[in-house]
Design a protein around this motif. Structure first.
Motif, PDB file in Angstrom:
ATOM      1  N   GLY A  10       1.029  -1.140  -0.163  1.00 14.55           N
ATOM      2  CA  GLY A  10      -0.057   0.093  -0.221  1.00 14.55           C
ATOM      3  C   GLY A  10       0.688   1.300   0.028  1.00 14.55           C
ATOM      4  O   GLY A  10       0.512   2.350  -0.855  1.00 14.55           O
ATOM      5  N   THR A  11       1.759   1.262   0.905  1.00 18.79           N
ATOM      6  CA  THR A  11       2.795   2.485   0.846  1.00 18.79           C
ATOM      7  C   THR A  11       3.610   2.624  -0.659  1.00 18.79           C
ATOM      8  O   THR A  11       3.537   3.559  -0.961  1.00 18.79           O
ATOM      9  CB  THR A  11       4.062   2.243   1.958  1.00 18.79           C
ATOM     10  OG1 THR A  11       3.115   2.117   3.021  1.00 18.79           O
ATOM     11  CG2 THR A  11       5.126   3.143   2.013  1.00 18.79           C
ATOM     12  N   GLU A  12       4.014   1.371  -1.128  1.00 22.12           N
ATOM     13  CA  GLU A  12       4.592   1.461  -2.335  1.00 22.12           C
ATOM     14  C   GLU A  12       3.516   1.907  -3.629  1.00 22.12           C
ATOM     15  O   GLU A  12       3.968   2.697  -4.438  1.00 22.12           O
ATOM     16  CB  GLU A  12       5.251   0.022  -2.732  1.00 22.12           C
ATOM     17  CG  GLU A  12       6.244  -0.131  -1.886  1.00 22.12           C
ATOM     18  CD  GLU A  12       6.695  -1.726  -1.565  1.00 22.12           C
ATOM     19  OE1 GLU A  12       5.930  -2.615  -2.235  1.00 22.12           O
ATOM     20  OE2 GLU A  12       7.460  -2.229  -0.917  1.00 22.12           O
ATOM     21  N   MET A  13       2.382   1.570  -3.370  1.00 19.29           N
ATOM     22  CA  MET A  13       1.331   2.062  -4.265  1.00 19.29           C
ATOM     23  C   MET A  13       1.380   3.853  -4.293  1.00 19.29           C
ATOM     24  O   MET A  13       1.267   4.332  -5.219  1.00 19.29           O
ATOM     25  CB  MET A  13       0.080   1.492  -3.996  1.00 19.29           C
ATOM     26  CG  MET A  13      -0.027   0.405  -4.311  1.00 19.29           C
ATOM     27  SD  MET A  13      -1.728  -0.147  -3.908  1.00 19.29           S
ATOM     28  CE  MET A  13      -1.976  -2.250  -4.716  1.00 19.29           C
ATOM     29  N   CYS A  14       1.271   4.079  -3.063  1.00 13.14           N
ATOM     30  CA  CYS A  14       1.454   5.594  -2.805  1.00 13.14           C
ATOM     31  C   CYS A  14       2.746   6.244  -3.608  1.00 13.14           C
ATOM     32  O   CYS A  14       2.502   7.518  -4.178  1.00 13.14           O
ATOM     33  CB  CYS A  14       1.284   6.175  -1.567  1.00 13.14           C
ATOM     34  SG  CYS A  14      -0.257   5.862  -0.669  1.00 13.14           S
ATOM     35  N   LYS A  38      -7.901   2.028  -1.087  1.00  9.20           N
ATOM     36  CA  LYS A  38      -8.946   0.726  -0.907  1.00  9.20           C
ATOM     37  C   LYS A  38      -8.239  -0.287   0.046  1.00  9.20           C
ATOM     38  O   LYS A  38      -8.903  -0.792   0.851  1.00  9.20           O
ATOM     39  CB  LYS A  38      -9.354   0.100  -2.300  1.00  9.20           C
ATOM     40  CG  LYS A  38     -10.306  -0.875  -2.448  1.00  9.20           C
ATOM     41  CD  LYS A  38     -10.587  -1.450  -3.918  1.00  9.20           C
ATOM     42  CE  LYS A  38     -11.508  -2.585  -3.588  1.00  9.20           C
ATOM     43  NZ  LYS A  38     -11.694  -2.971  -5.031  1.00  9.20           N
ATOM     44  N   LEU A  39      -6.828  -0.617  -0.239  1.00 10.66           N
ATOM     45  CA  LEU A  39      -6.140  -1.717   0.341  1.00 10.66           C
ATOM     46  C   LEU A  39      -6.145  -1.288   1.789  1.00 10.66           C
ATOM     47  O   LEU A  39      -6.342  -2.101   2.668  1.00 10.66           O
ATOM     48  CB  LEU A  39      -4.798  -1.836  -0.246  1.00 10.66           C
ATOM     49  CG  LEU A  39      -3.840  -2.853   0.343  1.00 10.66           C
ATOM     50  CD1 LEU A  39      -4.280  -4.198  -0.033  1.00 10.66           C
ATOM     51  CD2 LEU A  39      -2.484  -2.366  -0.097  1.00 10.66           C
ATOM     52  N   GLY A  40      -5.607  -0.097   2.031  1.00 12.13           N
ATOM     53  CA  GLY A  40      -5.649   0.417   3.464  1.00 12.13           C
ATOM     54  C   GLY A  40      -6.944   0.486   4.358  1.00 12.13           C
ATOM     55  O   GLY A  40      -6.946  -0.298   5.336  1.00 12.13           O
ATOM     56  N   ALA A  41      -7.972   0.722   3.532  1.00  7.38           N
ATOM     57  CA  ALA A  41      -9.415   1.028   4.372  1.00  7.38           C
ATOM     58  C   ALA A  41      -9.793  -0.601   4.680  1.00  7.38           C
ATOM     59  O   ALA A  41     -10.368  -0.794   5.608  1.00  7.38           O
ATOM     60  CB  ALA A  41     -10.430   1.678   3.429  1.00  7.38           C
ATOM     61  N   GLN A  42      -9.701  -1.619   3.612  1.00  2.00           N
ATOM     62  CA  GLN A  42     -10.063  -2.973   3.854  1.00  2.00           C
ATOM     63  C   GLN A  42      -9.221  -3.624   4.819  1.00  2.00           C
ATOM     64  O   GLN A  42     -10.011  -4.465   5.234  1.00  2.00           O
ATOM     65  CB  GLN A  42      -9.970  -3.764   2.292  1.00  2.00           C
ATOM     66  CG  GLN A  42     -10.924  -3.300   1.296  1.00  2.00           C
ATOM     67  CD  GLN A  42     -10.742  -4.044   0.235  1.00  2.00           C
ATOM     68  OE1 GLN A  42      -9.700  -4.549  -0.187  1.00  2.00           O
ATOM     69  NE2 GLN A  42     -11.740  -4.072  -0.780  1.00  2.00           N
ATOM     70  N   ALA A  48      -1.264   3.518   4.570  1.00  2.00           N
ATOM     71  CA  ALA A  48      -1.254   3.471   3.094  1.00  2.00           C
ATOM     72  C   ALA A  48      -2.699   4.442   2.982  1.00  2.00           C
ATOM     73  O   ALA A  48      -2.585   5.040   2.133  1.00  2.00           O
ATOM     74  CB  ALA A  48      -1.644   2.110   2.834  1.00  2.00           C
ATOM     75  N   GLU A  49      -3.816   4.112   3.928  1.00  2.00           N
ATOM     76  CA  GLU A  49      -5.097   4.784   3.675  1.00  2.00           C
ATOM     77  C   GLU A  49      -4.679   6.511   3.872  1.00  2.00           C
ATOM     78  O   GLU A  49      -5.038   7.255   2.940  1.00  2.00           O
ATOM     79  CB  GLU A  49      -6.034   4.356   4.672  1.00  2.00           C
ATOM     80  CG  GLU A  49      -7.300   5.402   4.125  1.00  2.00           C
ATOM     81  CD  GLU A  49      -8.361   4.790   5.418  1.00  2.00           C
ATOM     82  OE1 GLU A  49      -9.509   5.539   5.279  1.00  2.00           O
ATOM     83  OE2 GLU A  49      -8.210   3.855   5.991  1.00  2.00           O
ATOM     84  N   CYS A  50      -3.779   6.723   4.635  1.00  2.00           N
ATOM     85  CA  CYS A  50      -3.413   8.128   5.125  1.00  2.00           C
ATOM     86  C   CYS A  50      -2.664   8.775   3.914  1.00  2.00           C
ATOM     87  O   CYS A  50      -2.972   9.739   3.474  1.00  2.00           O
ATOM     88  CB  CYS A  50      -2.805   8.276   6.414  1.00  2.00           C
ATOM     89  SG  CYS A  50      -2.275  10.045   6.912  1.00  2.00           S
ATOM     90  N   GLY A  51      -1.760   7.993   3.438  1.00  2.00           N
ATOM     91  CA  GLY A  51      -0.897   8.617   2.343  1.00  2.00           C
ATOM     92  C   GLY A  51      -1.727   8.516   1.188  1.00  2.00           C
ATOM     93  O   GLY A  51      -1.437   9.637   0.214  1.00  2.00           O
ATOM     94  N   ALA A  52      -2.583   7.691   0.905  1.00  2.00           N
ATOM     95  CA  ALA A  52      -3.359   7.719  -0.443  1.00  2.00           C
ATOM     96  C   ALA A  52      -4.316   9.070  -0.194  1.00  2.00           C
ATOM     97  O   ALA A  52      -4.433   9.656  -1.296  1.00  2.00           O
ATOM     98  CB  ALA A  52      -4.250   6.417  -0.448  1.00  2.00           C
TER      99      ALA A  52
END
Length: 132
Positions: A10-14, A38-42, A48-52
């Motif tokens: 998730g971090t790498e996606m960001c 989506k990955l972070g929230a799920q 990841a959610e924060c960075g996204a």
């Protein structure tokens, strides 16, 4: 383990999303940030959610949609409370606070930006104290 690797993804996606928006591909970047969100929230990967949300807010700001950007930056600040890594939390807080302040200033909401600017000063002083 496997969940750690999944969380890191998730971090790498960001990171990919950020690179894309930095090269002008805001739509491509937004797609990567949406996947990370989506990955972070799920899975409760709050970093990841924060960075996204930070990245998606930047995309909205680039498009001149300050209200949408503000909403995403504020959500990122809310999710930030759940990020476990203190160093990452501090880093993200500075980035989110700066982007939210800039968003408010772009909308000429100077009074609303004031507390954020004060918080940035506090963060800068904390960083200075830590390095001395």
């Amino acid at each position: 383990g496997k969940m750690e690797r999944f969380r890191d993804q998730g971090t790498e996606m960001c990171q990919v999303g950020r690179c894309l928006i930095n090269t002008g591909d805001t739509e491509g970047g937004a797609a990567w940030f949406e996947s990370a969100r989506k990955l972070g929230a799920q899975h409760g990967f709050f970093q990841a959610e924060c960075g996204a949300c930070l990245g998606l807010g930047r995309v909205e700001a680039i498009k001149g949609r300050q209200e949408e950007a503000e909403e995403l930056f504020r959500h990122a600040l809310t999710v930030l409370d759940f990020v476990e890594d203190e160093g990452e939390r501090d880093y993200l807080e500075g980035d989110i606070t700066l982007d939210l302040a800039e968003c408010l200033l772009a909308s000429e909401r100077y009074e609303d930006a004031g507390p954020l600017i004060r918080r940035l000063r506090e963060l800068a002083q904390d960083d200075t104290q830590d390095s001395i």
